[in-house]
Design a protein around this motif. Structure first.
Motif, PDB file in Angstrom:
ATOM      1  N   UNK A 554     -19.994 -16.505   3.764  1.00  0.00           N
ATOM      2  CA  UNK A 554     -19.508 -15.125   3.741  1.00  0.00           C
ATOM      3  C   UNK A 554     -20.175 -14.321   2.646  1.00  0.00           C
ATOM      4  N   UNK A 555     -19.665 -13.087   2.468  1.00  0.00           N
ATOM      5  CA  UNK A 555     -20.311 -12.177   1.516  1.00  0.00           C
ATOM      6  C   UNK A 555     -19.853 -12.429   0.079  1.00  0.00           C
ATOM      7  N   UNK A 556     -20.763 -12.104  -0.849  1.00  0.00           N
ATOM      8  CA  UNK A 556     -20.423 -12.249  -2.279  1.00  0.00           C
ATOM      9  C   UNK A 556     -19.744 -10.963  -2.752  1.00  0.00           C
ATOM     10  N   UNK A 557     -18.549 -10.714  -2.235  1.00  0.00           N
ATOM     11  CA  UNK A 557     -17.831  -9.483  -2.579  1.00  0.00           C
ATOM     12  C   UNK A 557     -17.151  -9.607  -3.945  1.00  0.00           C
ATOM     13  N   UNK A 558     -16.819  -8.465  -4.522  1.00  0.00           N
ATOM     14  CA  UNK A 558     -15.941  -8.457  -5.708  1.00  0.00           C
ATOM     15  C   UNK A 558     -14.611  -7.884  -5.245  1.00  0.00           C
ATOM     16  N   UNK A 559     -13.597  -8.727  -5.245  1.00  0.00           N
ATOM     17  CA  UNK A 559     -12.321  -8.350  -4.630  1.00  0.00           C
ATOM     18  C   UNK A 559     -11.229  -8.227  -5.695  1.00  0.00           C
ATOM     19  N   UNK A 560     -10.524  -7.083  -5.679  1.00  0.00           N
ATOM     20  CA  UNK A 560      -9.340  -6.915  -6.545  1.00  0.00           C
ATOM     21  C   UNK A 560      -8.120  -6.933  -5.643  1.00  0.00           C
ATOM     22  N   UNK A 561      -7.217  -7.865  -5.894  1.00  0.00           N
ATOM     23  CA  UNK A 561      -6.016  -7.937  -5.062  1.00  0.00           C
ATOM     24  C   UNK A 561      -4.908  -7.107  -5.707  1.00  0.00           C
ATOM     25  N   UNK A 562      -4.264  -6.279  -4.890  1.00  0.00           N
ATOM     26  CA  UNK A 562      -3.156  -5.444  -5.362  1.00  0.00           C
ATOM     27  C   UNK A 562      -1.835  -6.099  -4.959  1.00  0.00           C
ATOM     28  N   UNK A 563      -1.000  -6.439  -5.947  1.00  0.00           N
ATOM     29  CA  UNK A 563       0.291  -7.077  -5.657  1.00  0.00           C
ATOM     30  C   UNK A 563       1.276  -6.070  -5.079  1.00  0.00           C
ATOM     31  N   UNK A 564       1.863  -6.438  -3.951  1.00  0.00           N
ATOM     32  CA  UNK A 564       2.942  -5.618  -3.381  1.00  0.00           C
ATOM     33  C   UNK A 564       4.234  -5.955  -4.132  1.00  0.00           C
ATOM     34  N   UNK A 565       5.024  -4.944  -4.467  1.00  0.00           N
ATOM     35  CA  UNK A 565       6.260  -5.199  -5.235  1.00  0.00           C
ATOM     36  C   UNK A 565       7.224  -6.089  -4.460  1.00  0.00           C
ATOM     37  N   UNK A 566       7.360  -5.839  -3.149  1.00  0.00           N
ATOM     38  CA  UNK A 566       8.345  -6.591  -2.354  1.00  0.00           C
ATOM     39  C   UNK A 566       7.884  -8.018  -2.072  1.00  0.00           C
ATOM     40  N   UNK A 567       6.623  -8.278  -2.279  1.00  0.00           N
ATOM     41  CA  UNK A 567       6.126  -9.649  -2.134  1.00  0.00           C
ATOM     42  C   UNK A 567       6.151 -10.344  -3.496  1.00  0.00           C
ATOM     43  N   UNK A 569       7.246  -9.082  -7.186  1.00  0.00           N
ATOM     44  CA  UNK A 569       8.453  -9.077  -8.031  1.00  0.00           C
ATOM     45  C   UNK A 569       9.720  -9.417  -7.259  1.00  0.00           C
ATOM     46  N   UNK A 570       9.787  -9.052  -5.982  1.00  0.00           N
ATOM     47  CA  UNK A 570      11.002  -9.362  -5.210  1.00  0.00           C
ATOM     48  C   UNK A 570      11.040 -10.823  -4.760  1.00  0.00           C
ATOM     49  N   UNK A 571       9.868 -11.420  -4.533  1.00  0.00           N
ATOM     50  CA  UNK A 571       9.884 -12.755  -3.916  1.00  0.00           C
ATOM     51  C   UNK A 571       8.960 -13.771  -4.577  1.00  0.00           C
ATOM     52  N   UNK A 572       8.377 -13.392  -5.688  1.00  0.00           N
ATOM     53  CA  UNK A 572       7.535 -14.322  -6.460  1.00  0.00           C
ATOM     54  C   UNK A 572       6.350 -14.876  -5.677  1.00  0.00           C
ATOM     55  N   UNK A 573       5.854 -14.145  -4.707  1.00  0.00           N
ATOM     56  CA  UNK A 573       4.660 -14.606  -3.979  1.00  0.00           C
ATOM     57  C   UNK A 573       3.437 -13.938  -4.628  1.00  0.00           C
ATOM     58  N   UNK A 574       2.770 -14.672  -5.464  1.00  0.00           N
ATOM     59  CA  UNK A 574       1.589 -14.162  -6.166  1.00  0.00           C
ATOM     60  C   UNK A 574       0.336 -14.963  -5.813  1.00  0.00           C
ATOM     61  N   UNK A 575       0.497 -16.260  -5.677  1.00  0.00           N
ATOM     62  CA  UNK A 575      -0.673 -17.124  -5.508  1.00  0.00           C
ATOM     63  C   UNK A 575      -1.191 -17.174  -4.077  1.00  0.00           C
ATOM     64  N   UNK A 576      -0.268 -17.141  -3.111  1.00  0.00           N
ATOM     65  CA  UNK A 576      -0.695 -17.324  -1.709  1.00  0.00           C
ATOM     66  C   UNK A 576      -1.756 -16.311  -1.279  1.00  0.00           C
TER      67      UNK A 576
END
Ligand code: SF4
Ligand code: SF4
Length: 674
Positions: A554-567, A569-576
């Protein structure tokens, strides 16, 4: 009994009596609030007290102020044992723990008194320096009590100085009495070697009096001060649900059949006793307001002010504690928390992101107060921003906050060979998984691409799934967040009826709002399902090697992931979601914005803000997009259709050279052909 001892006992009884009188008053005031059951899961609550209260886990998130506060707090805990010893000495002269503690334990205790007195003194000096010289921004505003803070710091410093002076002069009066464990006061005593023993003994005795009088004054000053949190914060952490038990961010259940005069809260009497205890426990530290996206971008909302005003209103409504409040209760009886202390505009500025709750070191739930007041505005007074009316009407008529025809809900799936539950049941099949698409995923053109991408992944992995198609309808979460509990419960019960009709057990969804609502809040109404967000579901499939990916890297992209609050802080899903990106794009560089994971900045769409104009201050999505682009990313990855809209709009309006993609699209783009 000597006259001095009689005097001390008299002072002690007066001080203890006055303090217990004020504690009784404060508890009585809490009883003005509504009932709230907070004794479930005692083990979990005690764990929170140990972790958040005693170990200061949340305080230490701030690398500068954290160790300073923690040092003062731990010092207080340790020095309290010494204070008890000193007070008993006032009644039983010569009393010492050495009489019954094993010698090594006593020496450790004795050393701890020296060590923590010095540590607290250093922390107090730093606190003065920080406030007077560094001027941290978060300590300003909201009519915070600076004078009170200096007074308390001065008193704490005074306590430590008198304690060390007592030890040192005692050592000077009795050479050889201080052992090596007194590693602070022994050198000080050596400096006082020239002082006459009688004078040194007299100064030591005076220091003892000053110290115990300061302790008793400090104790009685607390109820009148913002530092009441010294007494209440551990209780507040114990009774709080903000770090579990009770799932995080689940809105309070509401009995609409209840025989009450009004729904929601417009004053302190309609809040719960825990909301009022929150008011007692606020340290005015400003961590919540500094993290609030509405406040950061210039909106009128400050979660700290919400809590300070709740306490202020409570105290003014009861006439305050005698000796300080001069207002009679009747003088403010016509006032209410809503409008007179907290305005409508403040309440509607909230995105329900939970950043305030997350940051609060004493587990205050600012959002619960906001939600209860929104409920009052909508249910009791029909007062809400005019933009919300079409959304409410559309949810009621069309089963979606937008005026789309319910018949078009499943159109995105045309030609994709995706069965509906009705079709599957008609064919005698019972799909293992229901794909809950959600309103955005069904109707919004950009979000539909994510919907299709996730469906492609499910098919490529051979998942036995179906959708509800036209039978899907809004679950009511937007209505609930906007305060319209009637509409929410109507929509939620309809959705539960549909899900139960098809005996649904497992649900996957690409929307964090659907994920949170169906999984965490539906149980209040009897809907019990295993709900999995697509980030977790895809990550598991990738981990199990079930996703047929292309063999190229695949491509050598530079990706910034934006955390959704409901995922997040509400549900502790950060790593997936991050792991999904890493596995799908092995040579991409994953970068983190300044605020990420549980400190991630909201996109601005939650809490019904998606349907409201942002008329004041900077747009929240612009602030967040700037932060994400500052990482140098060429790709912004999201895992929420609301975040997608907010980020994509902002990237487009600033003509930035970056694209916004959902993590499902990242994976779908890498699927092997066939
Ligand atoms: S939930 Fe978010 S927007 Fe609302 S007050 Fe708290 S930090 Fe501010
Ligand atoms: S509510 Fe919590 S975070 Fe906000 S100022 Fe009070 S103690 Fe600090």
């Amino acid at each position: 009994m000597s006259a001095e001892r009689v005097l001390f006992v008299f002072v002690l009884i007066v001080a203890a009596g006055f303090f217990s009188l004020n504690v009784q008053r404060l508890v009585q005031y809490l009883r003005r609030g509504r009932d709230d059951h907070r004794l479930d899961h005692p083990a979990r609550r005690l764990w929170n007290v140990l972790r958040i209260g005693i170990a200061q886990a949340k305080i230490l998130r701030d690398p500068v102020a954290g160790p300073m506060h923690a040092g003062i707090f731990w010092g207080f805990l340790v020095l309290t044992a010494g204070t008890v010893e000193l007070i008993v000495q006032g009644i039983v002269p010569g009393f010492t723990y050495a009489r019954f503690l094993p010698r090594p334990v006593y020496l450790a205790y004795s050393a701890s008194q020296d060590a923590f007195a010095a540590l607290v003194l250093a922390a107090v000096a730093f606190a003065f320096f920080r406030r007077l010289v560094l001027h941290p921004r978060r300590l300003d505003g909201d009519k915070t009590h600076h004078g009170d803070a200096y007074f308390i710091l001065g008193m704490i410093g005074g306590l430590m100085v008198t304690l060390l002076a007592m030890f040192a002069f005692d050592g000077a009066a009795n050479p050889g009495a201080l052992g090596p464990e007194k590693f602070v006061s022994r050198p000080l005593a050596a400096l006082l070697a020239g002082v006459a023993p009688a004078t040194a003994a007299s100064v030591a005795h005076t220091s003892w009096w000053l110290h115990v009088l300061l302790v008793l004054f400090f104790l009685n000053y607390l109820p009148y001060s913002k530092h009441l949190h010294v007494v209440t914060s551990l209780f507040n952490v114990f009774f709080s649900n903000t770090s579990g038990p009770g799932q995080k961010g689940v809105m309070k259940a509401m009995d609409l059949e209840a025989d009450v005069e009004q729904f929601g809260a417009n004053d302190v009497a309609q809040l719960t006793w825990k909301n009022l205890l929150d008011g007692y426990s606020c340290t005015e530290c400003g961590r919540c307001t500094a993290a609030c996206p509405a406040n950061i971008t210039g909106k009128p909302l400050s979660p700290r002010k919400v809590v300070i005003n709740t306490r202020q209103r409570l105290m003014e409504s009861v006439g305050g504690l005698p000796l300080v409040q001069e207002h009679a209760a009747t003088a403010v009886d016509e006032r209410h928390l809503l409008d007179d202390y907290i305005t409508e505009d403040e309440l509607w500025a909230c995105t329900s992101c939970r950043a305030c709750v997350q940051e609060c070191p004493v587990s205050i739930d600012q959002l619960e107060i906001i939600n209860e007041m929104r409920r009052y505005l909508v249910l009791s007074e029909s007062r809400f921003p005019e933009e919300l009316q079409p959304a409410f009407e559309s949810m009621e008529r069309n089963g979606s906050p937008w005026a789309f025809s319910p018949a078009d809900r499943g159109k995105w799936a045309e030609g994709l060979d995706i069965p509906t539950m009705a079709e599957a049941f008609a064919a005698g099949r019972r799909p293992q998984v229901l794909y809950w698409v959600g309103c955005m995923g069904s109707f919004d053109d950009r979000a539909k691409k994510t919907t299709v991408a996730f469906a492609r992944i499910l098919k490529a992995c051979g998942i036995d799934f179906a959708i509800l198609g036209q039978e899907e309808s809004c679950h009511g979460d937007p209505a609930r967040r906007m305060g319209n509990e009637y509409l929410y419960q109507m929509l939620a019960r309809n959705a539960i009826e549909t899900l139960d009709r098809y005996q649904v057990r497992t649900i996957v969804t690409a929307c964090p709002h659907c994920f949170h609502q169906l999984g965490n809040e539906f149980p209040q109404l009897g809907g019990m399902y295993e709900v999995i967000h697509h980030s977790t579901f895809i990550e598991r499939l990738l981990e199990e090697g079930r996703v047929p990916l292309q063999t190229e890297e695949g491509q050598a992209l530079t990706v910034a992931y934006h955390d959704s609050c409901y995922l997040g802080r509400y549900n502790d899903v950060y790593d997936a979601p991050r792991e999904t990106i890493r596995r799908a794009l092995p040579i991409a560089k994953l970068v983190e914005p300044e605020r990420s994971r549980d400190r991630g900045l909201c996109c601005g769409a939650g809490g019904g803000r998606m349907w409201m104009e942002e008329r004041t201050g900077k747009r929240i999505n612009a602030e967040r997009t700037e932060e994400l682009l500052a990482t140098g990313a060429d790709t912004i990855a999201v895992a929420c259709p609301f975040c997608m809209t907010m980020m994509a709009d902002s990237v487009k309006s600033r003509e930035a050279d970056a694209r916004v993609v959902d993590i499902a699209e990242v994976v779908a783009d890498r699927l092997a052909p066939g």
